[in-house]
Design an enzyme around this catalytic site. Structure first.
Site, PDB file in Angstrom:
ATOM      1  N   SER A  58      23.790  69.906  92.110  1.00 29.14           N
ATOM      2  CA  SER A  58      23.500  68.785  91.227  1.00 29.14           C
ATOM      3  C   SER A  58      24.819  68.098  90.892  1.00 29.14           C
ATOM      4  CB  SER A  58      22.896  69.318  89.935  1.00 29.14           C
ATOM      5  OG  SER A  58      21.768  68.582  89.581  1.00 29.14           O
TER       6      SER A  58
ATOM      7  N   ASP B 253      26.714  61.585  94.810  1.00 32.69           N
ATOM      8  CA  ASP B 253      26.282  60.740  93.693  1.00 32.69           C
ATOM      9  C   ASP B 253      27.357  60.835  92.609  1.00 32.69           C
ATOM     10  OD1 ASP B 253      25.087  59.435  91.587  1.00 32.69           O
ATOM     11  OD2 ASP B 253      23.220  60.588  91.612  1.00 32.69           O
TER      12      ASP B 253
ATOM     13  N   GLN C 288      19.096  56.207 101.230  1.00 33.18           N
ATOM     14  CA  GLN C 288      19.977  57.344 101.516  1.00 33.18           C
ATOM     15  C   GLN C 288      19.701  57.913 102.909  1.00 33.18           C
ATOM     16  OE1 GLN C 288      22.583  58.680 100.509  1.00 33.18           O
ATOM     17  NE2 GLN C 288      22.809  58.363  98.306  1.00 33.18           N
TER      18      GLN C 288
ATOM     19  N   ASN D 207      24.356  52.289  96.808  1.00 32.13           N
ATOM     20  CA  ASN D 207      24.045  51.636  95.529  1.00 32.13           C
ATOM     21  C   ASN D 207      23.766  50.153  95.695  1.00 32.13           C
ATOM     22  OD1 ASN D 207      24.017  51.734  92.469  1.00 32.13           O
ATOM     23  ND2 ASN D 207      25.543  50.131  92.850  1.00 32.13           N
TER      24      ASN D 207
ATOM     25  N   SER E 133      21.398  67.874  84.684  1.00 32.35           N
ATOM     26  CA  SER E 133      20.349  67.080  85.331  1.00 32.35           C
ATOM     27  C   SER E 133      19.403  67.868  86.242  1.00 32.35           C
ATOM     28  CB  SER E 133      20.973  65.927  86.116  1.00 32.35           C
ATOM     29  OG  SER E 133      21.770  66.426  87.166  1.00 32.35           O
TER      30      SER E 133
ATOM     31  N   LYS F 110      18.139  49.427  96.063  1.00 41.87           N
ATOM     32  CA  LYS F 110      18.612  50.510  95.199  1.00 41.87           C
ATOM     33  C   LYS F 110      18.991  49.918  93.842  1.00 41.87           C
ATOM     34  CE  LYS F 110      21.021  53.884  93.286  1.00 41.87           C
ATOM     35  NZ  LYS F 110      21.705  53.754  91.992  1.00 41.87           N
TER      36      LYS F 110
ATOM     37  N   HIS G 225      14.505  59.194  86.708  1.00 43.26           N
ATOM     38  CA  HIS G 225      13.563  58.126  87.043  1.00 43.26           C
ATOM     39  C   HIS G 225      12.286  58.667  87.687  1.00 43.26           C
ATOM     40  CE1 HIS G 225      16.901  55.662  86.210  1.00 43.26           C
ATOM     41  NE2 HIS G 225      17.294  55.343  87.420  1.00 43.26           N
TER      42      HIS G 225
ATOM     43  N   ASP H  68      16.273  50.903  91.143  1.00 41.43           N
ATOM     44  CA  ASP H  68      16.563  52.165  90.443  1.00 41.43           C
ATOM     45  C   ASP H  68      17.334  51.888  89.150  1.00 41.43           C
ATOM     46  OD1 ASP H  68      18.556  54.203  89.753  1.00 41.43           O
ATOM     47  OD2 ASP H  68      18.075  55.280  91.581  1.00 41.43           O
ATOM     48  N   ASN H  69      18.458  51.202  89.258  1.00 40.79           N
ATOM     49  CA  ASN H  69      19.308  50.987  88.080  1.00 40.79           C
ATOM     50  C   ASN H  69      18.560  50.187  87.010  1.00 40.79           C
ATOM     51  OD1 ASN H  69      20.815  51.746  90.326  1.00 40.79           O
ATOM     52  ND2 ASN H  69      22.660  50.717  89.665  1.00 40.79           N
TER      53      ASN H  69
ATOM     54  N   HIS I 266      27.232  56.928  84.422  1.00 40.77           N
ATOM     55  CA  HIS I 266      27.334  58.156  85.216  1.00 40.77           C
ATOM     56  C   HIS I 266      28.174  59.255  84.577  1.00 40.77           C
ATOM     57  CE1 HIS I 266      26.737  60.497  88.819  1.00 40.77           C
ATOM     58  NE2 HIS I 266      27.992  60.889  88.677  1.00 40.77           N
TER      59      HIS I 266
ATOM     60  N   SER J 107      15.410  54.258  96.385  1.00 36.43           N
ATOM     61  CA  SER J 107      16.813  54.684  96.490  1.00 36.43           C
ATOM     62  C   SER J 107      17.008  55.652  97.646  1.00 36.43           C
ATOM     63  CB  SER J 107      17.250  55.400  95.209  1.00 36.43           C
ATOM     64  OG  SER J 107      16.991  54.603  94.099  1.00 36.43           O
TER      65      SER J 107
ATOM     66  N   HIS K   6      21.687  64.928  91.505  1.00 36.68           N
ATOM     67  CA  HIS K   6      20.757  65.520  90.540  1.00 36.68           C
ATOM     68  C   HIS K   6      19.603  66.288  91.213  1.00 36.68           C
ATOM     69  CE1 HIS K   6      22.814  62.768  87.859  1.00 36.68           C
ATOM     70  NE2 HIS K   6      22.426  61.733  88.590  1.00 36.68           N
TER      71      HIS K   6
ATOM     72  N   CYS L 207      15.851  52.779  84.928  1.00 34.97           N
ATOM     73  CA  CYS L 207      16.356  52.982  83.562  1.00 34.97           C
ATOM     74  C   CYS L 207      15.422  52.346  82.534  1.00 34.97           C
ATOM     75  CB  CYS L 207      17.769  52.420  83.426  1.00 34.97           C
ATOM     76  SG  CYS L 207      18.980  53.361  84.381  1.00 34.97           S
TER      77      CYS L 207
ATOM     78  N   GLU M  25      25.594  57.245  96.249  1.00 34.51           N
ATOM     79  CA  GLU M  25      24.396  56.785  95.546  1.00 34.51           C
ATOM     80  C   GLU M  25      24.650  55.767  94.426  1.00 34.51           C
ATOM     81  OE1 GLU M  25      21.203  57.575  96.008  1.00 34.51           O
ATOM     82  OE2 GLU M  25      20.206  57.294  94.089  1.00 34.51           O
TER      83      GLU M  25
HETATM   84  N1  LIG Z   1      21.403  57.231  84.488  1.00 34.16           N
HETATM   85  C1  LIG Z   1      20.967  56.690  85.596  1.00 34.16           C
HETATM   86  O1  LIG Z   1      19.863  56.988  86.021  1.00 34.16           O
HETATM   87  C2  LIG Z   1      21.809  55.681  86.319  1.00 34.16           C
HETATM   88  C3  LIG Z   1      21.221  54.919  87.333  1.00 34.16           C
HETATM   89  C4  LIG Z   1      22.001  53.980  87.983  1.00 34.16           C
HETATM   90  C5  LIG Z   1      23.336  53.831  87.636  1.00 34.16           C
HETATM   91  N2  LIG Z   1      23.895  54.622  86.672  1.00 34.16           N
HETATM   92  C6  LIG Z   1      25.278  54.475  86.219  1.00 34.16           C
HETATM   93  O2  LIG Z   1      25.255  53.546  85.132  1.00 34.16           O
HETATM   94  C7  LIG Z   1      26.498  52.842  85.055  1.00 34.16           C
HETATM   95  C8  LIG Z   1      26.233  51.346  85.105  1.00 34.16           C
HETATM   96  O3  LIG Z   1      25.677  50.985  86.351  1.00 34.16           O
HETATM   97  P1  LIG Z   1      25.296  49.478  86.703  1.00 34.16           P
HETATM   98  O4  LIG Z   1      24.724  49.518  88.066  1.00 34.16           O
HETATM   99  O5  LIG Z   1      24.565  48.855  85.598  1.00 34.16           O
HETATM  100  O6  LIG Z   1      26.767  48.836  86.772  1.00 34.16           O
HETATM  101  P2  LIG Z   1      27.122  47.287  86.586  1.00 34.16           P
HETATM  102  O7  LIG Z   1      28.498  47.141  87.096  1.00 34.16           O
HETATM  103  O8  LIG Z   1      26.024  46.451  87.147  1.00 34.16           O
HETATM  104  O9  LIG Z   1      27.078  47.093  84.992  1.00 34.16           O
HETATM  105  C9  LIG Z   1      28.024  47.570  84.088  1.00 34.16           C
HETATM  106  C10 LIG Z   1      28.295  46.428  83.102  1.00 34.16           C
HETATM  107  O10 LIG Z   1      29.124  46.926  82.044  1.00 34.16           O
HETATM  108  C11 LIG Z   1      30.061  45.904  81.705  1.00 34.16           C
HETATM  109  N3  LIG Z   1      31.214  46.536  81.072  1.00 34.16           N
HETATM  110  C12 LIG Z   1      32.263  47.176  81.652  1.00 34.16           C
HETATM  111  N4  LIG Z   1      33.133  47.592  80.727  1.00 34.16           N
HETATM  112  C13 LIG Z   1      32.622  47.222  79.538  1.00 34.16           C
HETATM  113  C14 LIG Z   1      33.082  47.365  78.199  1.00 34.16           C
HETATM  114  N5  LIG Z   1      34.258  47.951  77.927  1.00 34.16           N
HETATM  115  N6  LIG Z   1      32.300  46.888  77.206  1.00 34.16           N
HETATM  116  C15 LIG Z   1      31.125  46.255  77.465  1.00 34.16           C
HETATM  117  N7  LIG Z   1      30.655  46.070  78.729  1.00 34.16           N
HETATM  118  C16 LIG Z   1      31.402  46.547  79.740  1.00 34.16           C
HETATM  119  C17 LIG Z   1      30.393  45.247  83.034  1.00 34.16           C
HETATM  120  O11 LIG Z   1      30.910  43.942  82.876  1.00 34.16           O
HETATM  121  C18 LIG Z   1      29.031  45.253  83.745  1.00 34.16           C
HETATM  122  O12 LIG Z   1      28.325  44.059  83.530  1.00 34.16           O
HETATM  123  C19 LIG Z   1      27.324  53.384  86.205  1.00 34.16           C
HETATM  124  O13 LIG Z   1      28.128  54.444  85.740  1.00 34.16           O
HETATM  125  C20 LIG Z   1      26.284  53.906  87.174  1.00 34.16           C
HETATM  126  O14 LIG Z   1      26.825  54.843  88.047  1.00 34.16           O
HETATM  127  C21 LIG Z   1      23.134  55.519  85.985  1.00 34.16           C
END
Ligand SMILES: NC(=O)c1ccc[n+]([C@@H]2O[C@H](COP(=O)([O-])OP(=O)(O)OC[C@H]3O[C@@H](n4cnc5c(N)ncnc54)[C@H](O)[C@@H]3O)[C@@H](O)[C@H]2O)c1
Length: 470
Positions: free
Chosen positions: A79, A134, A368, A184, A84, A189, A356, A193-194, A304, A364, A56, A198, A159
């Site tokens: 990106s 990423d 990296q 990650n 983003s 991280k 973020h 971050d997550n 993602h 994060s 991003h 969020c 990432e």
């Molecule tokens: N937007 C952002 O800024 C940002 C930041 C970090 C991560 N992400 C992305 O967010 C997503 C989640 O990341 P995370 O670190 O929380 O992952 P994670 O693995 O910790 O959490 C995902 C959760 O979803 C659950 N899950 C999976 N399939 C499911 C379903 N069908 N129904 C209900 N629950 C289900 C899993 O059991 C798990 O607990 C990833 O795609 C990651 O790349 C986005």
């Protein structure tokens, strides 16, 4: 001021001065990156590195790019999501001399084009020798279309959760051709971050898009991982009644213990007013759920990829679509009810807001930078002797344990780590946290030698075993 990049494509290069002012503001909120610049600058550990980065293109990423550059790297940038980019950040980076191909609102085709451009735009005219990714799109592209580039490549640092998931899949299928660092899963991280990232940027995205009142509404958060935990807490703290869906009994139990009602999406669909998907999985909100939703339900995704919400079904089934403004679409269902979809089902915090905050991205991105140095310097004995934190980077046991790939057929022209997916050693993870303490006014307690002996721990760390879950 460096000369502008010879090759770049951004929305408007005239936004560079505005981008520069915001970069300067962000630098003060990114102590980990700035301290890392200072710590390693005399050694220029990334001199000779040609980093192709796909992440991003925001103001925070600009500070990352300039840190890598400060430490000697040559870079090209794109990106990793069509919505983003912050156009003033991209402009400032182009004006500073880095070939960048990114603008907010790319089409899918333009996105692919940008990735292709960055591979042939290094100012030296040479190909990449390290990747910073990423989500894994750039890694996949180079593996599929340009595998010869990987012969001279020191590796990939990835990432996000979803990208890491793809790397382990490639490793298992014996398709991975370079060593990789899973950024990650550094504690500093994913647990920051997550979660905390969020916790602030989800509601920022929903509010900027809709101005909808969160208090009193029923929300559903699909997935209670790190991202889901942050999202649920944010919505709850604003007065929403939060429902959670989960497939994993441990996470479901955690959600219940945190006070959330754990339900299925079928149960949530007719009652919730705000829907947030955070699973990294596909088909979380599909046709039957849309059909059951209340009037003007707000639907968004923070995972993602745009596979969590079946946007294609919505587009096909709706009798009308009105674009309220970019990234905010109101669909009319055959029932006459409306659904408000944010960012076309893509990352809402980056599509409808600016991602973020700088401080958490400093955590994060410091990981990296350390990952990039580790990949590039893994076999530089002199460097790893001077900076023991990298010397301890990959132990022989870890290498043995990771030997799932037979490297005899993999061509490599550089001295690099064995193929595998590694996390950064705990000592570096702790270093990242340490660099961020002063900024949040935290004072660390130091163990006495007696305490250290009692705990069987070095006074300087690492303080926890790899089993510890924080
Ligand atoms: N937007 C952002 O800024 C940002 C930041 C970090 C991560 N992400 C992305 O967010 C997503 C989640 O990341 P995370 O670190 O929380 O992952 P994670 O693995 O910790 O959490 C995902 C959760 O979803 C659950 N899950 C999976 N399939 C499911 C379903 N069908 N129904 C209900 N629950 C289900 C899993 O059991 C798990 O607990 C990833 O795609 C990651 O790349 C986005």
């Amino acid at each position: 001021m460096a000369a502008p990049a010879q090759q770049f494509k951004v929305a408007d290069i005239n936004l560079a001065a505005f981008g520069r002012r915001e970069i300067e503001l962000a630098e003060n909120e990114m102590p980990g990156l700035m301290a890392t610049r200072e710590k390693y600058k005399n050694d220029q550990p990334l001199k000779g590195a040609r980093i192709a980065g796909c992440l991003h293109m925001t103001i925070q990423t600009a500070v990352l790019i300039e840190t890598l550059k400060f430490l000697g790297a040559e870079l090209t940038w794109t990106s990793c999501n069509i919505f983003s980019t912050q156009d003033h950040a991209a402009a400032a980076i182009a004006a500073g001399g880095t070939p960048v191909f990114a603008w907010k609102g790319e089409t899918e085709e333009e996105y692919e084009w940008c990735l292709e451009q960055q591979l042939k735009s290094f100012p030296s005219g040479k190909p990449l020798n390290i990747i910073l990714d990423d989500g894994g799109d750039l890694t996949a592209l180079v593996h599929k279309k340009y595998p010869e580039m990987l012969e001279g490549c020191y590796g990939v640092s990835e990432e996000t959760t979803t990208g890491v998931h793809h790397l382990y899949k490639m490793l298992k299928n014996k398709g991975l051709l370079v060593p990789c660092i899973n950024v990650n899963d550094s504690v500093t991280k994913s647990k920051f971050d997550n979660l905390y990232g969020c916790r602030e940027s989800l509601v920022d995205g929903i509010k900027r898009a809709t101005d909808v009142m969160i208090a009193g509404k029923i929300s559903v958060v699909a997935g209670f991982g790190d991202v889901g935990k942050g999202c649920a807490e944010a919505l709850h703290s604003m007065g929403s009644r939060v429902l959670v869906t989960e497939i994993d009994p441990i996470n479901a139990l955690q959600a219940a213990m945190a006070g959330y009602e754990v339900v299925t999406m079928e149960e949530a669909a007719p009652i919730a007013q705000v829907f947030v998907t955070t699973t990294g999985c596909r088909d979380i909100i599909v046709g039957k759920h849309f059909e059951a939703m209340r009037e003007d339900a707000v639907v968004c995704n923070i995972g993602h990829f745009d596979i969590e919400i079946d946007v294609a079904w919505l587009k096909k089934t709706a009798t009308e679509k009105v674009s309220i403004k970019p990234q905010v679409d109101r669909f009319t269902m055959p029932s006459g009810r409306h659904i408000i979809l944010l960012a076309e089902g893509r990352l809402v915090n980056l599509g409808c807001a600016t991602g973020h905050s700088s401080f958490v991205m400093s955590c994060s991105f410091t990981n990296q930078v350390l990952a990039q140095i580790m990949l590039f310097k893994a076999n530089d004995k002199e460097f790893t002797k001077k900076y023991v934190e990298f010397g301890r980077a990959v132990s022989d046991e870890e290498v043995e344990a990771k030997k799932v790939v037979d490297e005899s057929n993999v061509k490599s022209t550089v001295s690099r780590m064995p193929i595998g997916v590694y996390v950064l050693p705990k000592i570096l993870d702790e270093q990242v946290a340490y660099l961020h303490l002063a900024h949040v006014n935290a004072k660390l307690t130091k163990m006495t030698p007696v305490q250290a002996e009692y705990m069987s721990l070095p006074v300087e760390g690492p303080f926890k075993s790899d089993m510890y879950r924080y």
